[in-house]
Motif scaffolding. Structure first.
Motif, PDB file in Angstrom:
ATOM      1  N   ALA A 157       0.849  -1.191   0.000  1.00 29.33           N
ATOM      2  CA  ALA A 157       0.000   0.000   0.000  1.00 29.33           C
ATOM      3  C   ALA A 157       0.880   1.235   0.000  1.00 29.33           C
ATOM      4  CB  ALA A 157      -0.917   0.000   1.225  1.00 29.33           C
ATOM      5  N   GLN A 158       1.063   1.807  -1.143  1.00 29.27           N
ATOM      6  CA  GLN A 158       1.900   2.988  -1.273  1.00 29.27           C
ATOM      7  C   GLN A 158       1.046   4.134  -1.798  1.00 29.27           C
ATOM      8  OE1 GLN A 158       5.141   1.966  -3.789  1.00 29.27           O
ATOM      9  NE2 GLN A 158       6.073   0.566  -2.324  1.00 29.27           N
ATOM     10  N   ALA A 159       0.817   5.088  -0.974  1.00 29.79           N
ATOM     11  CA  ALA A 159       0.006   6.238  -1.368  1.00 29.79           C
ATOM     12  C   ALA A 159       0.923   7.344  -1.853  1.00 29.79           C
ATOM     13  CB  ALA A 159      -0.831   6.733  -0.182  1.00 29.79           C
ATOM     14  N   ALA A 160       0.712   7.772  -3.088  1.00 27.24           N
ATOM     15  CA  ALA A 160       1.536   8.844  -3.648  1.00 27.24           C
ATOM     16  C   ALA A 160       1.135  10.170  -3.012  1.00 27.24           C
ATOM     17  CB  ALA A 160       1.329   8.906  -5.159  1.00 27.24           C
ATOM     18  N   PRO A 161       2.086  10.854  -2.386  1.00 26.74           N
ATOM     19  CA  PRO A 161       1.741  12.117  -1.734  1.00 26.74           C
ATOM     20  C   PRO A 161       1.351  13.186  -2.738  1.00 26.74           C
ATOM     21  CG  PRO A 161       4.104  11.811  -1.785  1.00 26.74           C
ATOM     22  CD  PRO A 161       3.500  10.542  -2.288  1.00 26.74           C
ATOM     23  N   GLY A 162       0.332  13.967  -2.439  1.00 21.65           N
ATOM     24  CA  GLY A 162      -0.072  15.045  -3.323  1.00 21.65           C
ATOM     25  C   GLY A 162       0.867  16.224  -3.212  1.00 21.65           C
ATOM     26  N   ARG A 163       0.949  17.034  -4.260  1.00 19.42           N
ATOM     27  CA  ARG A 163       1.846  18.191  -4.234  1.00 19.42           C
ATOM     28  C   ARG A 163       1.223  19.350  -3.494  1.00 19.42           C
ATOM     29  NH1 ARG A 163       4.554  19.229  -9.918  1.00 19.42           N
ATOM     30  NH2 ARG A 163       5.904  20.392  -8.525  1.00 19.42           N
ATOM     31  N   VAL A 164      -0.095  19.383  -3.403  1.00 19.27           N
ATOM     32  CA  VAL A 164      -0.776  20.505  -2.742  1.00 19.27           C
ATOM     33  C   VAL A 164      -1.281  20.049  -1.384  1.00 19.27           C
ATOM     34  CG1 VAL A 164      -2.642  22.168  -2.915  1.00 19.27           C
ATOM     35  CG2 VAL A 164      -1.477  21.407  -4.985  1.00 19.27           C
ATOM     36  N   PRO A 165      -0.853  20.662  -0.288  1.00 22.26           N
ATOM     37  CA  PRO A 165      -1.313  20.245   1.039  1.00 22.26           C
ATOM     38  C   PRO A 165      -2.762  20.658   1.277  1.00 22.26           C
ATOM     39  CG  PRO A 165       0.018  22.239   1.208  1.00 22.26           C
ATOM     40  CD  PRO A 165       0.084  21.807  -0.228  1.00 22.26           C
ATOM     41  N   GLU A 166      -3.343  20.131   2.344  1.00 25.38           N
ATOM     42  CA  GLU A 166      -4.698  20.532   2.705  1.00 25.38           C
ATOM     43  C   GLU A 166      -4.655  21.964   3.239  1.00 25.38           C
ATOM     44  OE1 GLU A 166      -6.490  17.808   5.352  1.00 25.38           O
ATOM     45  OE2 GLU A 166      -6.307  16.088   4.012  1.00 25.38           O
ATOM     46  N   LEU A 167      -5.460  22.813   2.633  1.00 25.98           N
ATOM     47  CA  LEU A 167      -5.442  24.233   2.987  1.00 25.98           C
ATOM     48  C   LEU A 167      -6.854  24.700   3.309  1.00 25.98           C
ATOM     49  CD1 LEU A 167      -3.162  25.388   0.030  1.00 25.98           C
ATOM     50  CD2 LEU A 167      -2.431  24.972   2.375  1.00 25.98           C
ATOM     51  N   ARG A 168      -6.922  25.793   4.067  1.00 31.66           N
ATOM     52  CA  ARG A 168      -8.219  26.420   4.334  1.00 31.66           C
ATOM     53  C   ARG A 168      -8.106  27.887   3.963  1.00 31.66           C
ATOM     54  NH1 ARG A 168      -8.300  26.345  10.985  1.00 31.66           N
ATOM     55  NH2 ARG A 168      -6.211  27.260  11.308  1.00 31.66           N
ATOM     56  N   THR A 169      -9.173  28.431   3.443  1.00 25.78           N
ATOM     57  CA  THR A 169      -9.139  29.809   2.948  1.00 25.78           C
ATOM     58  C   THR A 169      -9.545  30.836   4.004  1.00 25.78           C
ATOM     59  OG1 THR A 169     -11.409  29.590   2.116  1.00 25.78           O
ATOM     60  CG2 THR A 169      -9.606  29.069   0.593  1.00 25.78           C
ATOM     61  N   GLU A 170      -9.933  30.375   5.196  1.00 27.25           N
ATOM     62  CA  GLU A 170     -10.332  31.332   6.235  1.00 27.25           C
ATOM     63  C   GLU A 170      -9.915  30.836   7.603  1.00 27.25           C
ATOM     64  OE1 GLU A 170     -14.286  33.971   7.526  1.00 27.25           O
ATOM     65  OE2 GLU A 170     -14.422  32.381   6.011  1.00 27.25           O
ATOM     66  N   ASP A 171      -9.325  31.724   8.394  1.00 23.58           N
ATOM     67  CA  ASP A 171      -8.921  31.408   9.752  1.00 23.58           C
ATOM     68  C   ASP A 171      -8.994  32.682  10.588  1.00 23.58           C
ATOM     69  OD1 ASP A 171      -7.946  30.277  12.050  1.00 23.58           O
ATOM     70  OD2 ASP A 171      -5.865  30.176  11.359  1.00 23.58           O
ATOM     71  N   GLY A 172      -9.962  32.741  11.519  1.00 22.65           N
ATOM     72  CA  GLY A 172     -10.135  33.932  12.340  1.00 22.65           C
ATOM     73  C   GLY A 172     -10.398  35.166  11.492  1.00 22.65           C
ATOM     74  N   PRO A 173      -9.600  36.215  11.635  1.00 22.15           N
ATOM     75  CA  PRO A 173      -9.837  37.456  10.895  1.00 22.15           C
ATOM     76  C   PRO A 173      -9.277  37.417   9.467  1.00 22.15           C
ATOM     77  CG  PRO A 173      -7.927  37.732  12.296  1.00 22.15           C
ATOM     78  CD  PRO A 173      -8.465  36.373  12.596  1.00 22.15           C
ATOM     79  N   LEU A 174      -8.603  36.327   9.111  1.00 24.54           N
ATOM     80  CA  LEU A 174      -7.895  36.281   7.831  1.00 24.54           C
ATOM     81  C   LEU A 174      -8.621  35.409   6.816  1.00 24.54           C
ATOM     82  CD1 LEU A 174      -5.235  37.413   6.667  1.00 24.54           C
ATOM     83  CD2 LEU A 174      -4.139  35.253   7.324  1.00 24.54           C
ATOM     84  N   TRP A 175      -8.708  35.925   5.583  1.00 29.06           N
ATOM     85  CA  TRP A 175      -9.331  35.190   4.459  1.00 29.06           C
ATOM     86  C   TRP A 175      -8.408  35.309   3.256  1.00 29.06           C
ATOM     87  CZ3 TRP A 175     -10.601  36.941  -0.399  1.00 29.06           C
ATOM     88  CH2 TRP A 175     -11.416  36.122  -1.184  1.00 29.06           C
ATOM     89  N   ALA A 176      -8.400  34.287   2.394  1.00 28.71           N
ATOM     90  CA  ALA A 176      -7.474  34.305   1.258  1.00 28.71           C
ATOM     91  C   ALA A 176      -8.099  33.668   0.026  1.00 28.71           C
ATOM     92  CB  ALA A 176      -6.185  33.578   1.620  1.00 28.71           C
ATOM     93  N   GLN A 204      -1.875  35.951  18.591  1.00 32.46           N
ATOM     94  CA  GLN A 204      -2.492  34.701  18.154  1.00 32.46           C
ATOM     95  C   GLN A 204      -2.141  34.417  16.693  1.00 32.46           C
ATOM     96  OE1 GLN A 204      -6.740  34.661  18.433  1.00 32.46           O
ATOM     97  NE2 GLN A 204      -6.933  32.503  17.831  1.00 32.46           N
ATOM     98  N   GLN A 205      -1.702  33.184  16.420  1.00 34.43           N
ATOM     99  CA  GLN A 205      -1.295  32.788  15.074  1.00 34.43           C
ATOM    100  C   GLN A 205      -2.501  32.357  14.245  1.00 34.43           C
ATOM    101  OE1 GLN A 205       1.929  32.896  13.863  1.00 34.43           O
ATOM    102  NE2 GLN A 205       2.511  33.861  15.797  1.00 34.43           N
ATOM    103  N   VAL A 206      -2.498  32.750  12.969  1.00 31.70           N
ATOM    104  CA  VAL A 206      -3.533  32.327  12.020  1.00 31.70           C
ATOM    105  C   VAL A 206      -2.840  31.959  10.708  1.00 31.70           C
ATOM    106  CG1 VAL A 206      -5.441  33.639  13.022  1.00 31.70           C
ATOM    107  CG2 VAL A 206      -3.923  34.730  11.355  1.00 31.70           C
ATOM    108  N   SER A 207      -3.449  31.078   9.932  1.00 33.00           N
ATOM    109  CA  SER A 207      -2.870  30.666   8.647  1.00 33.00           C
ATOM    110  C   SER A 207      -3.947  30.267   7.666  1.00 33.00           C
ATOM    111  CB  SER A 207      -1.890  29.497   8.837  1.00 33.00           C
ATOM    112  OG  SER A 207      -2.567  28.378   9.358  1.00 33.00           O
ATOM    113  N   VAL A 208      -3.741  30.611   6.399  1.00 32.82           N
ATOM    114  CA  VAL A 208      -4.688  30.298   5.339  1.00 32.82           C
ATOM    115  C   VAL A 208      -3.893  29.877   4.094  1.00 32.82           C
ATOM    116  CG1 VAL A 208      -6.537  31.822   6.143  1.00 32.82           C
ATOM    117  CG2 VAL A 208      -4.738  32.723   4.639  1.00 32.82           C
TER     118      VAL A 208
END
Length: 235
Positions: A92-111, A223-227
């Motif tokens: 069972a070899q899962a090929a890793p994707g090039r794009v990580p899981e991301l979210r477009t909104e976190d707290g006061p920040l949107w992208a 406080q840290q946020v990331s999008v």
């Protein structure tokens, strides 16, 4: 090797031609001497050859069958070689994707990320749009353009003051990476801001499916946020 030996023995047996007259004379001589003086006759020479051939081939055949039945495969070093069965974890070899899981909104920040509509068959611009409802005391924006062929930078810009950021562009792991880092002591005000990377690429419609960006920031409270987001338009 066993098949060749059997074949050679069979050939020798078939090539043997018994002396018929000599055999008949021996039988008649034995009958004339009587039962008491007659020496028991052993197997005739041609029968001995044929019997030996059959015995040898039979032993080889039985031995080969036993080894194959016990090991389920070819023999190696006197022991049956059994093919290893791959474990579930190895198969069972899962090929890793090039794009990580991301979210477009976190707290006061949107992208949001999009390829500029003015891009063409030789050149493109990828836009990163950030909107924050609160001032940011730190910010790092990374735009990653997948190296799909002929990708090289032609520049970058941002809507925020140039002197507030440290900018770098370099190749990393198959990507052309644009990085904007807010300098210490500077602040990103609330509002909508744009970061753009420009680049040449191989002639034709370029797929942006492997491109993505991330933005890591901190509020004035610490406080840290990331999008982040990926690009799906083709240009």
């Amino acid at each position: 090797m066993d098949d060749k030996l059997c074949e050679r023995l069979r050939t020798a047996a078939e090539a043997y031609r018994p002396d018929r007259e000599r055999m008949l004379a021996r039988v008649e001589r034995g009958m004339a001497e009587g039962p008491s003086a007659r020496t028991p006759l052993g197997p005739l020479p041609w029968l001995r050859v044929v019997g030996a051939t059959a015995a040898v081939c039979g032993v080889l055949a039985v031995g080969a069958y036993a080894a194959t039945s016990a090991g389920g495969g070819q023999t190696r070093g006197g022991q049956a070689a059994v093919s290893p069965v791959p474990s579930a974890s190895a198969s069972a070899q899962a090929a890793p994707g090039r794009v990580p899981e991301l979210r477009t909104e976190d707290g006061p920040l949107w992208a949001d990320g999009a390829v500029d509509p003015h891009s063409n068959a030789y050149w493109a611009q990828s836009n990163v749009t950030l909107r924050t409802t609160q001032p940011l005391s730190s910010l790092t924006v990374e735009l990653r353009i997948a190296q799909t062929g002929g990708v090289n930078t032609t520049g970058s810009w941002r809507s925020l003051p140039e002197q507030d950021f440290t900018v770098s562009v370099q190749e990393e792991g198959g990507f052309l990476v644009y990085r904007w880092t807010l300098k210490p002591g500077r602040t990103v005000p609330a509002g909508t801001h744009t970061f753009a990377g420009q680049y040449n690429h191989a002639e034709g419609d370029r797929s942006a499916d492997g491109d993505y960006f991330t933005a890591n920031a901190a509020r004035s409270t610490g406080q840290q946020v990331s999008v982040g987001d990926n690009f799906t338009s083709d240009h």
